[in-house]
Design a protein around this motif. Structure first.
Motif, PDB file in Angstrom:
ATOM      1  N   ALA A   1      53.409  50.248  87.242  1.00 45.26           N
ATOM      2  CA  ALA A   1      52.166  50.280  86.453  1.00 45.26           C
ATOM      3  C   ALA A   1      51.986  48.960  85.708  1.00 45.26           C
ATOM      4  O   ALA A   1      50.908  48.364  85.706  1.00 45.26           O
ATOM      5  CB  ALA A   1      52.188  51.449  85.482  1.00 45.26           C
ATOM      6  N   LEU A   2      53.066  48.491  85.087  1.00 47.98           N
ATOM      7  CA  LEU A   2      52.973  47.237  84.343  1.00 47.98           C
ATOM      8  C   LEU A   2      52.740  46.057  85.285  1.00 47.98           C
ATOM      9  O   LEU A   2      52.019  45.112  84.940  1.00 47.98           O
ATOM     10  CB  LEU A   2      54.245  47.015  83.524  1.00 47.98           C
ATOM     11  N   ALA A   3      53.333  46.129  86.468  1.00 39.94           N
ATOM     12  CA  ALA A   3      53.133  45.040  87.430  1.00 39.94           C
ATOM     13  C   ALA A   3      51.671  44.959  87.846  1.00 39.94           C
ATOM     14  O   ALA A   3      51.081  43.875  87.900  1.00 39.94           O
ATOM     15  CB  ALA A   3      54.020  45.242  88.659  1.00 39.94           C
ATOM     16  N   THR A   4      51.059  46.111  88.123  1.00 41.85           N
ATOM     17  CA  THR A   4      49.644  46.090  88.509  1.00 41.85           C
ATOM     18  C   THR A   4      48.803  45.519  87.375  1.00 41.85           C
ATOM     19  O   THR A   4      47.869  44.757  87.602  1.00 41.85           O
ATOM     20  CB  THR A   4      49.138  47.498  88.846  1.00 41.85           C
ATOM     21  N   PHE A   5      49.176  45.888  86.160  1.00 45.67           N
ATOM     22  CA  PHE A   5      48.476  45.358  84.998  1.00 45.67           C
ATOM     23  C   PHE A   5      48.576  43.832  84.958  1.00 45.67           C
ATOM     24  O   PHE A   5      47.581  43.127  84.727  1.00 45.67           O
ATOM     25  CB  PHE A   5      49.073  45.970  83.728  1.00 45.67           C
ATOM     26  N   ALA A   6      49.776  43.334  85.218  1.00 47.88           N
ATOM     27  CA  ALA A   6      49.977  41.886  85.189  1.00 47.88           C
ATOM     28  C   ALA A   6      49.157  41.195  86.271  1.00 47.88           C
ATOM     29  O   ALA A   6      48.535  40.159  86.025  1.00 47.88           O
ATOM     30  CB  ALA A   6      51.458  41.560  85.363  1.00 47.88           C
ATOM     31  N   PHE A   7      49.123  41.786  87.461  1.00 47.45           N
ATOM     32  CA  PHE A   7      48.333  41.187  88.537  1.00 47.45           C
ATOM     33  C   PHE A   7      46.850  41.146  88.147  1.00 47.45           C
ATOM     34  O   PHE A   7      46.156  40.160  88.388  1.00 47.45           O
ATOM     35  CB  PHE A   7      48.516  41.966  89.834  1.00 47.45           C
ATOM     36  N   ALA A   8      46.381  42.221  87.531  1.00 46.23           N
ATOM     37  CA  ALA A   8      44.970  42.264  87.147  1.00 46.23           C
ATOM     38  C   ALA A   8      44.663  41.221  86.076  1.00 46.23           C
ATOM     39  O   ALA A   8      43.664  40.506  86.155  1.00 46.23           O
ATOM     40  CB  ALA A   8      44.608  43.658  86.640  1.00 46.23           C
ATOM     41  N   GLU A   9      45.542  41.118  85.087  1.00 40.98           N
ATOM     42  CA  GLU A   9      45.315  40.144  84.029  1.00 40.98           C
ATOM     43  C   GLU A   9      45.352  38.727  84.587  1.00 40.98           C
ATOM     44  O   GLU A   9      44.572  37.865  84.188  1.00 40.98           O
ATOM     45  CB  GLU A   9      46.379  40.299  82.935  1.00 40.98           C
ATOM     46  N   MET A  10      46.241  38.507  85.547  1.00 38.77           N
ATOM     47  CA  MET A  10      46.311  37.179  86.146  1.00 38.77           C
ATOM     48  C   MET A  10      45.021  36.858  86.888  1.00 38.77           C
ATOM     49  O   MET A  10      44.516  35.741  86.799  1.00 38.77           O
ATOM     50  CB  MET A  10      47.493  37.080  87.092  1.00 38.77           C
ATOM     51  N   SER A  11      44.495  37.852  87.591  1.00 34.36           N
ATOM     52  CA  SER A  11      43.250  37.539  88.310  1.00 34.36           C
ATOM     53  C   SER A  11      42.123  37.273  87.317  1.00 34.36           C
ATOM     54  O   SER A  11      41.263  36.437  87.568  1.00 34.36           O
ATOM     55  CB  SER A  11      42.895  38.641  89.309  1.00 34.36           C
TER      56      SER A  11
END
Lengths: 234, 346, 408, 356
Positions: B114-124
Motif C-alpha cells: 500500500a505504501l509503495a503504491t502511494f510512493a509511486f503515485a506521489e512520484m508521478s
C-alpha cells in the motif's frame, strides 16, 4: 480441576467444535488425540481464551472462566504451550523466559523458576543470550515449555510438543513432561504421536470432527481396536 | 448466485439508472454523474484491491496517466479522446504492470505494498509538476467549443450526454468485473487474497495473476481519468495525481464492501448523497444545532464521523453487513422464544 | 428472481435519498441571490473564510443602506475545498439549485478557471475577487465570444510585470542600481509558476538578470532554499507563495542572516499582512510586497477595514477587501440591471464604470475583455511595525527603505 | 558467500556515486572543458571548475546537510510514534499527523493564553497527548480491532477528517505562529554558560529552536528506547508486536498493551509538536507533511524499530534537503520517494529490520 461442558467454537463462519465435553482431575496427565482438523488445537485455544467460545461452559477450579480474557486465565495458572511455540522470535532466550513470569505475582519467584527451568533444560542456560528465532526446533520447544513453566502452571496444556522434532528429542520432551507432572502439575497434552502419549497419560479422549467420540484410560484406548487402526497405524 | 443472475441485476440497475435522469434536475444530474463516476473508479480499484487483495493507495497514478495522455493527445495532436483514453489505458496498464512486477517480484505485500503504491503515485505527481511539456503545475485546459461534440467528448450544453457516457463506462466495467469474478482469473485472485502461499503451492502463478489484476485495474482507472479531463475541462498534477483521488477511489469499494461485485456501486450510492447531505445539513441545520449553520468544516467533520461509525459497525462494508444485520434481526425476532427454551434446558 | 428484485429495490431505495435534496423555493421576487465559492476547508481555508465573511458583510451593508432599490440581496456561500472539480460542482449547484444570479470567487486560479467555464456555459456572470492566472478571463467567454467572467484584481501577468518594473524603479529612485535578482516561488500550484513566469518575461525585457530560481515544496524548513538564493549574492530576492511558507522563509532568512537588503514578495501572501507583523514581530521590518491592495490613502478603505475588524474580530486582508469590492461591483450591476436576470446583469457588467471603489486604481473600475485595465499592484513595506504603501510614488505613504530586520 | 549479502551496500554506494555524478553534471560547467580552446587536460579542467563551483555552493551543501539532519531528528521522533503503533497494532495510522496538529495547537494555547514556554510545555503536552491517544484508541480504534486491516486505514482517515475540521472550526484556519523572545544573539543556557545563536559552522547556521528540536527529539527517542528495551512494559510491547498470541499466553493483556502503545505513539507527536512550533506555524493541516515523511521513515527504518526510525528520519531529512541541490528545480520530495522505493524493493524489512 477442569470441566468443559458442550463447548462450541470456530473461526469466522466456520464452526469447528460441536459440543465438546471433557474433564481433567488434579494431578492427571490427560491426552487429547485425533486426526488433523479434528478440533484439538481449537479446543486448547478456546481454553486459553485466544478464541471465544460460542456456547458451552468452561469450569476451572470451581470458577466459570468461559468468557475470561487470556491474561486472566494465565494468572489463574492455566498455561498453554502453543502449537508452533509462539515464541518472541526477536527477543533473547532469557527475555522470553522472563516474559513467562510477566505477571506481577510471579516476578518474586522469577529467579527461582529460572533456575528450575535451566536445570530442566541446560541448553537454554547455555544459549540464554541468543535470539529465540535463531534456535533449532528442539531448542525452541524447550524454550516454549520453559517459558510456560515460568508462569507457574497449575494446569499445563501442551499442543503438539513433538511436532517436527527428531525422535531422540521427542523422548526427551516426553520425559520432561512426565517430570513436570511428577512435580504436581496437571497436564493436558494434545498429540499426533498417540502411542507414546497414551502410554504416559492416565486418561485420554479421542476427537473426531469437533466432537469427543471416545474416552477412557490410556491403557483402554491403547488397546481399543478402532483407535489402533485409525490413529496408531497398528 | 449463477452467472446470469449478476447480469440480471446489472440489467435491472441499468434500467433504474436509465430512468433516473427523467426525474433529476441539472444539479441532481451532476450528482448522479459523480455517483456513477466514483462507482466506476471503485469498480476498477476493487479488481486489484478487493478481488486480489492488493491494497492500492496510489490509484491516482493510473488516473493521472489516463487524464494526461488523452488530454495531451487531444490538445497537441487532435486525437479524439475516444481513442486517446485507450492509449492512456495502455500506458497505465504498462505502468501498473511494471510497478506490480517490481514490487511483487521483491515480495512487497500488505501494508508495504500500500505504501509503495502511494510512493509511486506521489512520484508521478512530482514528475508531472516538473514536466514542462505537459505545462507543469499550470495544468491543461480543454478548449471551449460552444456546444456538444460526440467526437471530441465535450458536451457544453447537454450534461445528460456525460451521464450516458459514464453510465456506459460503468456497465462495461461492471461486466468486466463480473466476468473476472466468475471466471478462472477471479478464483485465482480470490485464492491469492485468502492465502497466497497456499495458492502458489497449488500451482497458481501468483506473480502473473497479481500483475494482470493490477494492469486491468490500472487500465480501467486510466479511462476514468480521461473522462474526468473531458468532464471538468481542466487538469493539473495536484488534481489528478493527488492523494485525494487515491483516497476517494478506495473509499467507495471499502464502504460498500471490498471484494464484492456490487460493493463499489453500493458504496457510491451511499456515499455520494451522504456527502451532499452533510453539506445540506450544515447549510440548513435543525433548530437545536442552529449554531452550526454555515460553520466551515462541520460538513467534512460529519462525513468523517459517518465513516468512523460505518467502519466500526459494518466491518464488511454495506454489502456484507446489511444482510448480516437483517439476518440477526430476523433471528432475534424469530428466535426469542427458542432461546428462552434453550436457556431453560440448561 | 426475488433476490434480484430485492437488491435492485434496495439500491433504488438508496437512490431515493436524492429526492430529499433540499430545493429552495424562489419565494420573493425582490430577492436576488449572490453566490460565493471559496476554499472554506483545507489548507487555504484561512484565506477563503475571510473572503467569505467580507462578502457577507458587503451584502448586509448594501441591504441596510438600500443601495439596490427594490431588491434585497442574499448571499449563498459554497466551499470549493480547494479542489477544482469540487469548485465546479459547487458552481453548478449554486446555479441550478440555489438560483444565484452572480458568482464571486474563488481565490485559486485552478478552481476559478473551472468555475469560469461553467459560468460561461450556463450564462451566469462570474466576478473574480482573487485569482491570478491570466487566461481565466478568456475561459470565461461563451462560444459566441460573450464575456461572462470579470476580474477586478491585477492578474498574474500584470503583477509579475509590475513587480519587475517597480523593483528597478524603486532602486534607482533610492540612488542604487538593480542588476540581479534571485527568485523563490512555491512550485506546487500554478500560482507560483505563473507569477514567476510573468516576472521572468518582464525581467528579460528590461534587462534584469535572474541569477537563481528555486521552486519550493511546502515543508517544515526552507533554510536550504534560502541559502541557495543567498549563495548567488543577488541585489534583491523575490518571493511568491502563501502565508505559512512565507513566514517560515522570513524566519529562515533571519537565521542565515541573508545579506540582501531588498526582499520583496511578488503577489505574495505574507509580507503585506497585519498578521505577519503580529506573528513575526520585529523580524517583519523591511519586508516588501508587491501585491493587490486597497488604497490606504482612501478614508473609505480605512472605514471598511475598521467595520470588518469590529464585526469579525480579525484584520481584513487584501483578499478580503477584494471580495468586498467585488460584491459592490456585483450590486452595482444588479442595480442597473434592475433584476436578477443573469443576461441583464452581464450586460450591465460590460458597461461598468464604478468610481467609488477603494482600490488604488487610477480612475474608475471598468472592464475590457473581462479585465480591469487600470488594476495595478502596489508595493508595501513593513515599517516601524506597520504595513505602509511605498510605491508607486503617487500613492506612497512613505519612502521605501532598503534594509533587513537582522541588520544587513 | 553470496553476492546478495553485499547487494544493499553495493546499491547504496552506486546511488551515492551517481548522485554526485549528477551533481557535477548539472551544476559544473564541464562543457567548457570540452571546447578546443579550453586549457589543460579535460579532467583537471573539470576538477578546477568543480572546485570553483564548490567555493560558491559549498555553503549550500553544508547548510543542506545541517538543516536536513536537524529536521530529520524531528521526523525521526514522529516516525518513532508511528512505527510503534505500526509494529504492535499493525495499522497504518493516518491520523498520526492530525494528532500532531492537536499537539501544535495545545502548545500554542499554552504559550498564547497561559504564557507557558513551549519547551516547558512539553511536560504538559506529552502527557496530554498520551491521554488523548488512549481515548482515541478506546473510542475509535479498539471497536474495530478485529476488522480487516484496510478498514482501520479508513477509520484513521475518517479520524483525520474529524480532527482537522474540528480544529478548523475551533481555531479557524489562520496559521498560529509563536516567536520566542530568546534564542537569538547571546543566549544564556540554563544559567550555566552563554552561547551565541545562531551557531555558525563554516557559514552554515544552526538556530536555537532547531537545535533544541533536534536535541529534544534525540532525548525523547533515547528515553523511549530505554523504556522499550529495559522495562517490563517495553518487553511486553515488543513481545506483543512480535507474537500477539504468545504474549497473551504469558499473561500479557494485549488489549491494554495496544492502548498504551497508541498512547505512547501519540505522546511522541505531542513532543514533536512542542518542539517544532517555535519555527513552524500551526494550522489545521500542518501535521500532514510530517505524516507522509513518517510513513516513509517507518518503512526505511524497519517496522517497530526505534533506532531505525531515528536513522530513517535523519536520512530522509538529509535526502529531502540535498535533492534540492542535486536536481535543481525539481521538487525536494522526489529523492525521498526514490530512496523509499529502492528500500522497499531491495530491503523491504527496512535498514535495521531483520528479515522475516
Amino acid at each position: 480441576m477442569l470441566t468443559i461442558e458442550n463447548l462450541e467454537a470456530g473461526y469466522g463462519d466456520v464452526k469447528v467444535l460441536f459440543g465438546v465435553s471433557l474433564e481433567i482431575q488434579a494431578g492427571e496427565i490427560v491426552a487429547l488425540i485425533g486426526a488433523n482438523g479434528a478440533g484439538k488445537t481449537t479446543t486448547i485455544k478456546t481454553l486459553s481464551g485466544l478464541l471465544r467460545a460460542r456456547s458451552g461452559r468452561i469450569i476451572y477450579d470451581g470458577q466459570d472462566i468461559t468468557h475470561w480474557q487470556s491474561h486472566k486465565i494465565v494468572a489463574a495458572g492455566l498455561i498453554q504451550v502453543a502449537e508452533g511455540r509462539k515464541l518472541f522470535p526477536r527477543l533473547s532466550v532469557l527475555e522470553n523466559l522472563e516474559l513467562g513470569s510477566f505477571l506481577r505475582k510471579l516476578r518474586a519467584n522469577r529467579a527461582k523458576n529460572l533456575k528450575h527451568v535451566y536445570s530442566l533444560f541446560p541448553r537454554l542456560a547455555e544459549r540464554k543470550n541468543q535470539i529465540a528465532g535463531t534456535l533449532s526446533g528442539g531448542e525452541q520447544q524447550m524454550l516454549a515449555i520453559g517459558r510456560a513453566l515460568m508462569s507457574e502452571p497449575k494446569l499445563l496444556m501442551l499442543d503438539e510438543p513433538s511436532l517436527g522434532l527428531a525422535p531422540m528429542l521427542v523422548q526427551d520432551i516426553f520425559n520432561v513432561v512426565q517430570g513436570i507432572n511428577d512435580d504436581g502439575t496437571t497436564i493436558l497434552i494434545v498429540e499426533q504421536n498417540a502411542v507414546q502419549t497414551l502410554r504416559m497419560a492416565q486418561r485420554g479422549y479421542v476427537m473426531e470432527h469437533g466432537k469427543i467420540t471416545l474416552s477412557g484410560t490410556g491403557d483402554e484406548l491403547l488397546h481399543d481396536d478402532r483407535i489402533r487402526t485409525a490413529y496408531l497405524g497398528l | 448466485m449463477t452467472i446470469s443472475r449478476d447480469y440480471q441485476i446489472l440489467a435491472g440497475l441499468t434500467l433504474v439508472f436509465a430512468i433516473l435522469p427523467l426525474f433529476a434536475n441539472q444539479f441532481q444530474l451532476t450528482l448522479l454523474i459523480t455517483l456513477l463516476y466514483w462507482a466506476y473508479l471503485g469498480t476498477a480499484w476493487n479488481i486489484m484491491g478487493g478481488y486480489a487483495g492488493q491494497f492500492s493507495f496510489g490509484h491516482s497514478a493510473f488516473f493521472g496517466i489516463g487524464a494526461y495522455t488523452s488530454t495531451v493527445l487531444f490538445l497537441n495532436y487532435g486525437i479524439s479522446p475516444w481513442l486517446g483514453m485507450f492509449v492512456g489505458a495502455g500506458f497505465a496498464a504498462l505502468f501498473g504492470a511494471a510497478m506490480g512486477f517490481l514490487t511483487f517480484r521483491f515480495g512487497v505485500k500488505g501494508h508495504f505494498f500500500a505504501l509503495a503504491t502511494f510512493a509511486f503515485a506521489e512520484m508521478s505527481r512530482l514528475i508531472a509538476q516538473d514536466s514542462d511539456f505537459i505545462n507543469s503545475t499550470i495544468g491543461l485546459t480543454m478548449p471551449i467549443i460552444g456546444g456538444d461534440s460526440w467526437s471530441q467528448m465535450i458536451f457544453e450544453d447537454t450534461k445528460l450526454y456525460y451521464y450516458i457516457v459514464i453510465l456506459g463506462m460503468l456497465i462495461v466495467a461492471t461486466m468486466i468485473s463480473i466476468w473476472i469474478y466468475r471466471n478462472k482469473l477471479g478464483y485465482y485472485l480470490l485464492a491469492i487474497r485468502e492465502d497466497e502461499d497456499a495458492a502458489a503451492a497449488l500451482g497458481v502463478d501468483t506473480l502473473r495473476y497479481k500483475i494482470i489484476a493490477v494492469a486491468i485495474s490500472a487500465a480501467i482507472t486510466a479511462i476514468g481519468g480521461s473522462f474526468f479531463a473531458q468532464r471538468f475541462g481542466f487538469i493539473d498534477p495536484a488534481l489528478v495525481f493527488g492523494v485525494s483521488i487515491s483516497i476517494a477511489v478506495l473509499l467507495r469499494p471499502i464502504f460498500g464492501g471490498s471484494g464484492a461485485i456490487w460493493g463499489p456501486l453500493v458504496g457510491a450510492i451511499f456515499l455520494t448523497p451522504m456527502e451532499e447531505f452533510t453539506k445540506i445539513f450544515v447549510r440548513n441545520p435543525p433548530e437545536f444545532l442552529s449554531f452550526m449553520k454555515g460553520r466551515a468544516g462541520f460538513d467534512v467533520l460529519l462525513f468523517g464521523v459517518i465513516i468512523i461509525i460505518v467502519v466500526i459497525y459494518m466491518p464488511d462494508g454495506l454489502v456484507g453487513s446489511i444482510p448480516q444485520w437483517l439476518e440477526r434481526l430476523r433471528r432475534r425476532l424469530r428466535g426469542q422464544s427458542q432461546s428462552a427454551t434453550q436457556e431453560a434446558a440448561r | 428472481m426475488s433476490k434480484i428484485l430485492r437488491i435492485v429495490g434496495l439500491m433504488a431505495l438508496l437512490m431515493m435519498s436524492f429526492g430529499v435534496m433540499v430545493t429552495t423555493a424562489q419565494d420573493d421576487m425582490m430577492v436576488v441571490r449572490i453566490g460565493g465559492i471559496h476554499p472554506l476547508t483545507g489548507f487555504l481555508a484561512n484565506d477563503g473564510l475571510g473572503m467569505d465573511q467580507a462578502i457577507q458583510m458587503a451584502v448586509d451593508e448594501i441591504n441596510e443602506m438600500g443601495l439596490v432599490p427594490g431588491i434585497t440581496l442574499e448571499y449563498v456561500s459554497a466551499d470549493s475545498t480547494g479542489a477544482a472539480d469540487v469548485g465546479q460542482q459547487e458552481a453548478e449547484r449554486l446555479i441550478t439549485e440555489e438560483g444565484i444570479s452572480v458568482i464571486i470567487g474563488t481565490f485559486q486560479s485552478a478552481v476559478t478557471g473551472n468555475v469560469a467555464t461553467v459560468a460561461a456555459r450556463e450564462g451566469v456572470p462570474l466576478i473574480i475577487d482573487v485569482a491570478a492566472a491570466s487566461d481565466i478571463t478568456e475561459r470565461g467567454r461563451d462560444a459566441d465570444g460573450n464575456q461572462w467572467t470579470f476580474r477586478i484584481q491585477p492578474n498574474a501577468d500584470v503583477m509579475g510585470t509590475f513587480a519587475a518594473q517597480y523593483a528597478v524603479a524603486m532602486t534607482s529612485a533610492g540612488g542604487g542600481e538593480l542588476g540581479s535578482v534571485a527568485y523563490l516561488h512555491e512550485g506546487v500550484t500554478d500560482y507560483g509558476r505563473s507569477v514567476y513566469g510573468a516576472f521572468e518575461a518582464e525581467a528579460a525585457n528590461i534587462g534584469l538578470d535572474i541569477v537563481e530560481t528555486v521552486g519550493y515544496e511546502f515543508g517544515a524548513d526552507y533554510t536550504t532554499d534560502v541559502t541557495i538564493v543567498g549563495a548567488s549574492a543577488p541585489d534583491a530576492v523575490m518571493v511568491t507563495g502563501y502565508y505559512g511558507d512565507g513566514l517560515t522563509i522570513a524566519q529562515n532568512m533571519e537565521a542565515i542572516a541573508l545579506d540582501v537588503p531588498f526582499v520583496m514578495g511578488v503577489a505574495q501572501g505574507t509580507y503585506d499582512q497585519d498578521q505577519f507583523v503580529a506573528d513575526a514581530g520585529s523580524l517583519a521590518e523591511c519586508f516588501f510586497n508587491s501585491n493587490y491592495r486597497w488604497d490606504n490613502l482612501n478614508p473609505h478603505a480605512l472605514a471598511v477595514r475598521a467595520r470588518y475588524a469590529e464585526r469579525f474580530g480579525e484584520g481584513m486582508t487584501s483578499a478580503d477587501v477584494l471580495a468586498w469590492q467585488a460584491t459592490y461591483i456585483a450590486a452595482d450591476a444588479i442595480r442597473r440591471a434592475g433584476s436578477g436576470d443573469t443576461a441583464a446583469i452581464q450586460a450591465a457588467l460590460l458597461e461598468t464604470d464604478y468610481e467609488y471603489h477603494i482600490m488604488p486604481y487610477d480612475g474608475s473600475i471598468t472592464f475590457v475583455d473581462g479585465e480591469t485595465p487600470n488594476a495595478i499592484p502596489v508595493v508595501m513595506q513593513v515599517q516601524d511595525g506597520a504595513v505602509k504603501q511605498v510605491w508607486p510614488p503617487e500613492i506612497a505613504e512613505s519612502e521605501p527603505r532598503f534594509c533587513t530586520s537582522w541588520g544587513g | 558467500m553470496e553476492w546478495k549479502q553485499y547487494r544493499g551496500s553495493l546499491i547504496g554506494g552506486l546511488v551515492v556515486i551517481s548522485l554526485f555524478a549528477i551533481l557535477i553534471y548539472n551544476n559544473v560547467d564541464w562543457r567548457a572543458c570540452l571546447e578546443p580552446e579550453a586549457e589543460g587536460f579535460v579532467l583537471s579542467c573539470v576538477a578546477e571548475n568543480t572546485s570553483a563551483w564548490y567555493a560558491r555552493y559549498g555553503v549550500v551543501m553544508r547548510q543542506a546537510t545541517v538543516s536536513g539532519l536537524l529536521i530529520g531528528g524531528v521526523y525521526g521522533l514522529v516516525a518513532l510514534g508511528l512505527t510503534m503503533i505500526f509494529g504492535v497494532l499493525e495499522i497504518i495510522n493516518f491520523a498520526h499527523g492530525a494528532l500532531m496538529t492537536v499537539g501544535l495547537y495545545i502548545t500554542f494555547i499554552l504559550f498564547d493564553t497561559f504564557g507557558i514556554d513551549p519547551y516547558l510545555g512539553l511536560f504538559i503536552t506529552v502527557p496530554l497527548l498520551f491521554f488523548i491517544g488512549l481515548i482515541v484508541y478506546r473510542v475509535v480504534i479498539h471497536p474495530a480491532r478485529d476488522a480487516p486491516h484496510h478498514n482501520q486505514l479508513l477509520l484513521t482517515l475518517g479520524l483525520t477528517l474529524l480532527i482537522e475540521n474540528l480544529l478548523l472550526m475551533v481555531f479557524t484556519a489562520t496559521p498560529r505562529a509563536i516567536r520566542l523572545d530568546y534564542g537569538r544573539g547571546e543566549t544564556n543556557i540554563l544559567g550555566l554558560f552563554v552561547m551565541q545563536f545562531p551557531i555558525r559552522i563554516w557559514r552554515a547556521v544552526i538556530t536555537f529552536d532547531k537545535l533544541l528540536a533536534f536535541l529534544g527529539a534525540l532525548v525523547v527517542t533515547a528515553i523511549l528506547y530505554t523504556i522499550i528495551q529495559k522495562t517490563d512494559l517495553g518487553k511486553a510491547i515488543r513481545a506483543t508486536a512480535q507474537e500477539r498470541d504468545g504474549a497473551a499466553l504469558v499473561g500479557i493483556n494485549t488489549d491494554w498493551i495496544n492502548m498504551i502503545t497508541f498512547g505512547i505513539g501519540t505522546a511522541c507527536v505531542g513532543a514533536a509538536a512542542a518542539l517544532v512550533l517555535p519555527f513552524r506555524p500551526a494550522d489545521p493541516t500542518a501535521g500532514n507533511l510530517f505524516n507522509i515523511t513518517a510513513f516513509i521513515i517507518v518503512v526505511l527504518g524497519g517496522m517497530g524499530n526505534a533506532i531505525g526510525a531515528l536513522l530513517g528520519g535523519l536520512i530522509i531529512g538529509l535526502t529531502q534537503e540535498l535533492t534540492g541541490i542535486f536536481f535543481p528545480g525539481s521538487p525536494d520530495l522526489i529523492g525521498v520517494f526514490v530512496i523509499f522505493i529502492l528500500v522497499l524493493l531491495f530491503r523491504p524489512q527496512g535498514l535495521l529490520g531483520q528479515a522475516a
